[in-house]
Design an enzyme around this catalytic site. Structure first.
Site, PDB file in Angstrom:
ATOM      1  N   TYR A  98       0.836  -1.191   0.000  1.00  0.00           N
ATOM      2  CA  TYR A  98       0.000   0.000   0.000  1.00  0.00           C
ATOM      3  C   TYR A  98       0.880   1.255   0.000  1.00  0.00           C
ATOM      4  O   TYR A  98       1.803   1.376   0.815  1.00  0.00           O
ATOM      5  CB  TYR A  98      -0.899  -0.026   1.238  1.00  0.00           C
ATOM      6  CG  TYR A  98      -1.816   1.155   1.329  1.00  0.00           C
ATOM      7  CD1 TYR A  98      -2.843   1.332   0.412  1.00  0.00           C
ATOM      8  CD2 TYR A  98      -1.652   2.113   2.319  1.00  0.00           C
ATOM      9  CE1 TYR A  98      -3.674   2.423   0.478  1.00  0.00           C
ATOM     10  CE2 TYR A  98      -2.482   3.212   2.401  1.00  0.00           C
ATOM     11  CZ  TYR A  98      -3.499   3.359   1.470  1.00  0.00           C
ATOM     12  OH  TYR A  98      -4.318   4.444   1.539  1.00  0.00           O
ATOM     13  N   ASP A 170      -0.578  -6.722   7.458  1.00  0.00           N
ATOM     14  CA  ASP A 170      -1.684  -5.887   6.983  1.00  0.00           C
ATOM     15  C   ASP A 170      -2.662  -6.814   6.271  1.00  0.00           C
ATOM     16  O   ASP A 170      -2.400  -7.292   5.169  1.00  0.00           O
ATOM     17  CB  ASP A 170      -1.136  -4.808   6.040  1.00  0.00           C
ATOM     18  CG  ASP A 170      -2.225  -3.839   5.575  1.00  0.00           C
ATOM     19  OD1 ASP A 170      -3.415  -4.216   5.623  1.00  0.00           O
ATOM     20  OD2 ASP A 170      -1.871  -2.727   5.151  1.00  0.00           O
TER      21      ASP A 170
HETATM   22  C1  LIG Z   1      -6.422   1.685   2.719  1.00  0.00           C
HETATM   23  C2  LIG Z   1      -5.302   0.843   3.187  1.00  0.00           C
HETATM   24  C3  LIG Z   1      -4.505   1.246   4.267  1.00  0.00           C
HETATM   25  C4  LIG Z   1      -4.702   2.572   4.957  1.00  0.00           C
HETATM   26  O1  LIG Z   1      -5.894   2.664   5.627  1.00  0.00           O
HETATM   27  P1  LIG Z   1      -6.688   4.056   5.857  1.00  0.00           P
HETATM   28  O2  LIG Z   1      -7.896   3.615   6.599  1.00  0.00           O
HETATM   29  O3  LIG Z   1      -6.963   4.634   4.521  1.00  0.00           O
HETATM   30  O4  LIG Z   1      -5.791   4.927   6.669  1.00  0.00           O
HETATM   31  C5  LIG Z   1      -3.505   0.395   4.663  1.00  0.00           C
HETATM   32  N1  LIG Z   1      -3.267  -0.783   4.041  1.00  0.00           N
HETATM   33  C6  LIG Z   1      -4.006  -1.193   2.997  1.00  0.00           C
HETATM   34  C7  LIG Z   1      -3.706  -2.494   2.344  1.00  0.00           C
HETATM   35  C8  LIG Z   1      -5.048  -0.394   2.535  1.00  0.00           C
HETATM   36  O5  LIG Z   1      -5.764  -0.795   1.482  1.00  0.00           O
END
Ligand SMILES: *Cc1c(COP(=O)(O)O)cnc(C)c1O
Length: 381
Positions: A98, A170
């Site tokens: 990301y 993540d």
């Molecule tokens: C959108 C996203 C983020 C960040 O999240 P926000 O809620 O926009 O701060 C982090 N990791 C991934 C894989 C994302 O798609």
């Protein structure tokens, strides 16, 4: 408790005061105390809020953890993890992740003396080469964004344990319905709740789930000390969204499988990136750590140019041109100019992120309409 029950009942009780079946929105900043320090466990709403506590408890059940912590955004949840590091510590992460995560490590934490190494995490040998005695954190994202590579979580855990580093995953792209990294040995799971958990494109929120009590205490301290917490109203919306998580993700996965097969045979498409294909390089790893292959697909065009990508992006009707993913509605995006614009072009091309790469977040609409929509848009190229 099975997953479909957890989303509705996991860690949740009817409101103790009224019996309200749905957790109320406790829209308050503070709580009355009987005498100084004598209270019902709630003092000030940055520190604790019952709507947030219910969501945090529900999330910890969904990821088979012991502690859930919610933040104002996915990025502030990630920021809490990085704040545990000290100058001189190092991070090993993926060269395909990301854009905002890359930006936080490179442009914010590097200034504080915390270096990050970005490698191809699908190759254990590359990760091993980047790990050293200073490595405190492996930052794993899988499936990756936007190339849909799959990183072997068990393998990353094994490598990190060798130097006593933490593993954070993540899990935004998979959602807890498809993948539970704590079960595979990871220390912390991160979600951008903005995506599948909320599921209706109406909230920005982040969450962490973990098992270890001491680590949770440190992160909870940072959550309160820094104060990037979500509002009770947003917590309510995510609690509501989660109740249909399994149904939404299941349908998105079914739709995505059909759409991936459709785009793959399209004469104007060069390559489709989707872990559900048997010839995807990490298909077996995906099978070993995910329930299904997710609702995200990327593809690029034979005639690779920004102009051709723009034609497709401007000619869909149901696929809305927008950043983000994981909502009930299908979205179409252009990583090179949108989500990944903060990554230098040379870096982007190294991982195959060409100018014509198009990313789909497949929603829960009728798949026939979605395919017809793409068919019309591709015919313009
Ligand atoms: C959108 C996203 C983020 C960040 O999240 P926000 O809620 O926009 O701060 C982090 N990791 C991934 C894989 C994302 O798609």
């Amino acid at each position: 408790m099975k997953f479909g029950t957890k989303v509705i009942h996991g860690g949740l009780e009817p409101d103790p005061l009224t019996g309200a079946v749905m957790t109320p929105i406790y829209q308050t900043s503070t709580y009355a105390q009987e005498a100084p320090g004598k209270h019902k466990g709630y003092e000030y709403a940055r520190t604790q809020n019952p709507t947030r506590s219910a969501l945090e408890s529900n999330l910890s059940h969904l990821e088979n953890g012991s502690h859930g912590l919610c933040f104002a955004s996915g990025m502030s949840a990630m920021d809490a993890i990085l704040r545990m590091l000290n100058p001189g510590d190092e991070i090993v992460s993926s060269n395909d992740l990301y854009g905002g995560s890359y930006r936080l490590m490179r442009r914010v934490y590097e200034r504080f003396g915390i270096a990050s190494h970005f490698v191809d995490m699908t190759k254990a040998a590359e990760v091993e080469k980047a790990i050293n005695a200073k490595t405190r954190l492996l930052w794993v994202e899988t499936p990756t964004n936007p190339m849909l590579n799959v990183v072997d979580i068990r393998k990353m855990v094994e490598l990190a344990k060798g130097v006593g580093a933490l593993v954070a995953v993540d899990n935004t792209f998979a959602s807890p319905y498809l993948q539970n990294p704590l079960d595979l040995g990871a220390d912390i799971v991160l979600h951008s709740a903005t995506k599948y958990l909320g599921g209706h494109s109406d909230v920005v929120m982040g969450a962490l789930v973990l098992k270890d009590d001491k680590l949770a205490e440190t992160l909870r301290f940072l959550q309160n000390a820094v104060g990037a917490v979500p509002s009770p109203n947003d917590c309510f919306l995510v609690l509501r969204g989660i109740k249909t998580l399994h149904l939404r993700v299941e349908r998105a996965c079914q739709n995505a499988a059909q759409i991936a097969a459709y785009v793959r045979q399209h004469p104007k498409v060069r390559q489709v990136f989707y872990p559900g294909f048997e010839d995807h390089p990490q298909h077996q790893i995906a099978k070993g750590q995910m329930r299904h292959f997710g609702g995200m697909i990327s593809f690029d065009l034979k005639n690779d140019s920004l102009g051709n990508a723009v034609k497709v992006l401007s000619n869909t009707h149901y696929f809305t041109l927008a950043e983000s993913l994981g909502g009930v509605e299908s979205l179409i995006g252009h990583p090179a100019s949108m989500t990944h614009a903060s990554i230098p072009k040379e870096e982007r091309l190294k991982v195959g992120l060409t100018d014509s790469l198009i990313r789909l977040s497949v929603g829960v609409e009728d798949v026939d309409d979605l395919i017809e929509d793409l068919d019309k848009a591709l015919s313009v190229v």
